[in-house]
Design a protein around this motif. Sequence first.
Motif, PDB file in Angstrom:
ATOM      1  N   LEU A   1       0.837  -1.205   0.000  1.00 32.06           N
ATOM      2  CA  LEU A   1       0.000   0.000   0.000  1.00 32.06           C
ATOM      3  C   LEU A   1       0.869   1.252   0.000  1.00 32.06           C
ATOM      4  O   LEU A   1       2.063   1.193   0.315  1.00 32.06           O
ATOM      5  N   SER A   2       0.270   2.355  -0.379  1.00 35.97           N
ATOM      6  CA  SER A   2       0.963   3.645  -0.424  1.00 35.97           C
ATOM      7  C   SER A   2       0.153   4.667   0.357  1.00 35.97           C
ATOM      8  O   SER A   2      -1.059   4.765   0.165  1.00 35.97           O
ATOM      9  N   ILE A   3       0.850   5.409   1.206  1.00 31.78           N
ATOM     10  CA  ILE A   3       0.150   6.406   2.026  1.00 31.78           C
ATOM     11  C   ILE A   3       0.686   7.795   1.694  1.00 31.78           C
ATOM     12  O   ILE A   3       1.893   8.049   1.765  1.00 31.78           O
ATOM     13  N   GLU A   4      -0.233   8.654   1.311  1.00 33.50           N
ATOM     14  CA  GLU A   4       0.142  10.014   0.896  1.00 33.50           C
ATOM     15  C   GLU A   4       0.441  10.885   2.122  1.00 33.50           C
ATOM     16  O   GLU A   4      -0.276  10.793   3.136  1.00 33.50           O
TER      17      GLU A   4
ATOM     18  N   ASP B   1      -9.537  10.007   4.660  1.00 30.70           N
ATOM     19  CA  ASP B   1      -9.529  10.433   3.250  1.00 30.70           C
ATOM     20  C   ASP B   1      -9.404   9.205   2.359  1.00 30.70           C
ATOM     21  O   ASP B   1      -9.964   9.124   1.281  1.00 30.70           O
ATOM     22  N   GLN B   2      -8.571   8.283   2.812  1.00 31.96           N
ATOM     23  CA  GLN B   2      -8.327   7.047   2.072  1.00 31.96           C
ATOM     24  C   GLN B   2      -8.556   5.892   3.026  1.00 31.96           C
ATOM     25  O   GLN B   2      -8.154   5.959   4.192  1.00 31.96           O
ATOM     26  N   ILE B   3      -9.181   4.853   2.529  1.00 31.20           N
ATOM     27  CA  ILE B   3      -9.471   3.694   3.377  1.00 31.20           C
ATOM     28  C   ILE B   3      -8.935   2.446   2.686  1.00 31.20           C
ATOM     29  O   ILE B   3      -9.219   2.220   1.498  1.00 31.20           O
ATOM     30  N   ALA B   4      -8.148   1.662   3.421  1.00 30.66           N
ATOM     31  CA  ALA B   4      -7.708   0.374   2.884  1.00 30.66           C
ATOM     32  C   ALA B   4      -8.503  -0.696   3.621  1.00 30.66           C
ATOM     33  O   ALA B   4      -8.523  -0.726   4.850  1.00 30.66           O
ATOM     34  N   ILE B   5      -9.174  -1.541   2.870  1.00 33.45           N
ATOM     35  CA  ILE B   5      -9.918  -2.634   3.493  1.00 33.45           C
ATOM     36  C   ILE B   5      -8.984  -3.826   3.572  1.00 33.45           C
ATOM     37  O   ILE B   5      -8.434  -4.279   2.559  1.00 33.45           O
ATOM     38  N   ILE B   6      -8.757  -4.297   4.797  1.00 35.41           N
ATOM     39  CA  ILE B   6      -7.772  -5.353   5.030  1.00 35.41           C
ATOM     40  C   ILE B   6      -8.452  -6.573   5.637  1.00 35.41           C
ATOM     41  O   ILE B   6      -9.326  -6.450   6.483  1.00 35.41           O
TER      42      ILE B   6
ATOM     43  N   LYS C   1      -4.251  -9.258   3.832  1.00 37.12           N
ATOM     44  CA  LYS C   1      -4.200  -8.733   2.453  1.00 37.12           C
ATOM     45  C   LYS C   1      -5.034  -7.460   2.352  1.00 37.12           C
ATOM     46  O   LYS C   1      -6.058  -7.329   3.032  1.00 37.12           O
ATOM     47  N   ILE C   2      -4.568  -6.552   1.493  1.00 36.52           N
ATOM     48  CA  ILE C   2      -5.386  -5.367   1.228  1.00 36.52           C
ATOM     49  C   ILE C   2      -6.358  -5.742   0.100  1.00 36.52           C
ATOM     50  O   ILE C   2      -5.936  -6.140  -0.991  1.00 36.52           O
ATOM     51  N   LEU C   3      -7.638  -5.622   0.394  1.00 35.90           N
ATOM     52  CA  LEU C   3      -8.630  -6.004  -0.619  1.00 35.90           C
ATOM     53  C   LEU C   3      -8.976  -4.836  -1.540  1.00 35.90           C
ATOM     54  O   LEU C   3      -9.161  -5.014  -2.730  1.00 35.90           O
ATOM     55  N   ARG C   4      -9.056  -3.650  -0.975  1.00 38.13           N
ATOM     56  CA  ARG C   4      -9.354  -2.457  -1.773  1.00 38.13           C
ATOM     57  C   ARG C   4      -8.744  -1.251  -1.062  1.00 38.13           C
ATOM     58  O   ARG C   4      -8.659  -1.244   0.155  1.00 38.13           O
ATOM     59  N   VAL C   5      -8.396  -0.213  -1.851  1.00 33.02           N
ATOM     60  CA  VAL C   5      -7.989   1.075  -1.265  1.00 33.02           C
ATOM     61  C   VAL C   5      -8.664   2.174  -2.060  1.00 33.02           C
ATOM     62  O   VAL C   5      -8.739   2.096  -3.289  1.00 33.02           O
TER      63      VAL C   5
ATOM     64  N   LEU D   1     -17.156  -8.276  -0.554  1.00 33.77           N
ATOM     65  CA  LEU D   1     -15.806  -8.722  -0.929  1.00 33.77           C
ATOM     66  C   LEU D   1     -15.415 -10.049  -0.272  1.00 33.77           C
ATOM     67  O   LEU D   1     -14.660 -10.831  -0.842  1.00 33.77           O
ATOM     68  N   THR D   2     -15.893 -10.269   0.963  1.00 33.88           N
ATOM     69  CA  THR D   2     -15.390 -11.429   1.721  1.00 33.88           C
ATOM     70  C   THR D   2     -16.466 -12.462   2.059  1.00 33.88           C
ATOM     71  O   THR D   2     -16.144 -13.562   2.494  1.00 33.88           O
ATOM     72  N   GLY D   3     -17.736 -12.074   1.895  1.00 29.06           N
ATOM     73  CA  GLY D   3     -18.816 -12.992   2.263  1.00 29.06           C
ATOM     74  C   GLY D   3     -19.024 -13.071   3.768  1.00 29.06           C
ATOM     75  O   GLY D   3     -19.774 -13.904   4.252  1.00 29.06           O
ATOM     76  N   LYS D   4     -18.343 -12.187   4.538  1.00 30.38           N
ATOM     77  CA  LYS D   4     -18.569 -12.209   5.987  1.00 30.38           C
ATOM     78  C   LYS D   4     -18.714 -10.795   6.531  1.00 30.38           C
ATOM     79  O   LYS D   4     -18.346  -9.823   5.863  1.00 30.38           O
ATOM     80  N   ASP D   5     -19.230 -10.705   7.761  1.00 29.79           N
ATOM     81  CA  ASP D   5     -19.416  -9.398   8.384  1.00 29.79           C
ATOM     82  C   ASP D   5     -18.101  -8.874   8.932  1.00 29.79           C
ATOM     83  O   ASP D   5     -17.275  -9.642   9.398  1.00 29.79           O
TER      84      ASP D   5
END
Length: 306
Positions: free
Chosen positions: A23-26, A201-206, A210-214, A299-303
């Motif tokens: 991941l990259s953080i500004e 401002d930016q959210i990484a879903i982990i 693994k990072i699933l989305r940013v 994305l994951t099928g779980k809560d």
Amino acid sequence: MILQADQLSKAFGSTQALDKLSLSIEAGSFFGLLGPNGAGKSTFMSIVSGFLTQDSGSLTLDNSKLDPNNIEQKKKIGLSPQHIALYKELSAETNLKLFGKLYGLRGKELHQQIEYALEVAQLTERRKSPVKEFSGGMKRRLNIAAALMHKPKILLCDEPTVGVDPQSRNAIFDTLLELKASGMTIVYSTHYMEEAERLCDQIAIIDAGKILRVGSLDTLLQELPRTNLIRARANTLDTQQAATLSTFGDVQQTGSSLQLQTAPDFKLSSFFKWTEEQNLEATHFQIAHPSLEDLFLHLTGKDLRE
Ligand SMILES: Nc1ncnc2c1ncn2[C@@H]1O[C@H](COP(=O)(O)OP(=O)(O)OP(=O)(O)O)[C@@H](O)[C@H]1O
């Protein structure tokens, strides 16, 4: 970018805590790491702050490879850990003094930073009280302030609102937003989607290391199908009305509540025209927009909170 992770992996025995995480953080951003318990958030923060070493992969800080033995680099990073790391028998002021000394602060600079940190923690009045007399929220605020003693450029905040009352939680949010406004980069881990939505401002879903989305909240939510979820009280509708409702989308009934997942050609205006014609009160209908919780489920099928 102030911080970049490239293919970072870390295992504890057979548990893969981080799995080729990149991941990259500004610089200057409020960056959220959103994921359930055990996703790898703390492991990531511990590696960035040099308390753990990765098995493979690398980190870059301000365009230089991050080396845990490089003191100058270390000074740019502050970690407020998930578990309160304070000496309970000592006062707020003495705790801050110890943290400052650990980072090499002395004399006037040390005293200035203690005053600053007490102010950030809103504990100036309670500076002489031992930490064991503090509430959960006060300890948490001091735990954050301790991480600021050496004026880091990046503050890593690991689940700072766990066990904190709503008033202190808001005080923590205000403090972090002020720090961001002053130019600091905030990396914030949480499993509460409301916090990620409100602050970041930016959210990484982990998940599972693994990072699933940013992306920004808006960008992330665009990935979900464009449907609305409309809830109604079943007992306010007669059979004929319930049947008409199903022409607007998929209806599911559980007890006295109906849930309508709207069809792709759904028009809110036609829907409300119908409710008006039927004399159905709009207050009995509730429209829910997709949330990060829905995206995580998608994305994951779980809560997120499982
Ligand atoms: N020191 C350790 N020894 C063994 N396993 C560990 C250790 N630290 C973390 N783990 C495991 O690695 C995985 C990731 O844990 P981590 O603490 O990074 O997750 P997290 O997203 O911060 O969640 P939490 O909020 O529960 O701390 C989990 O399965 C955890 O049990």
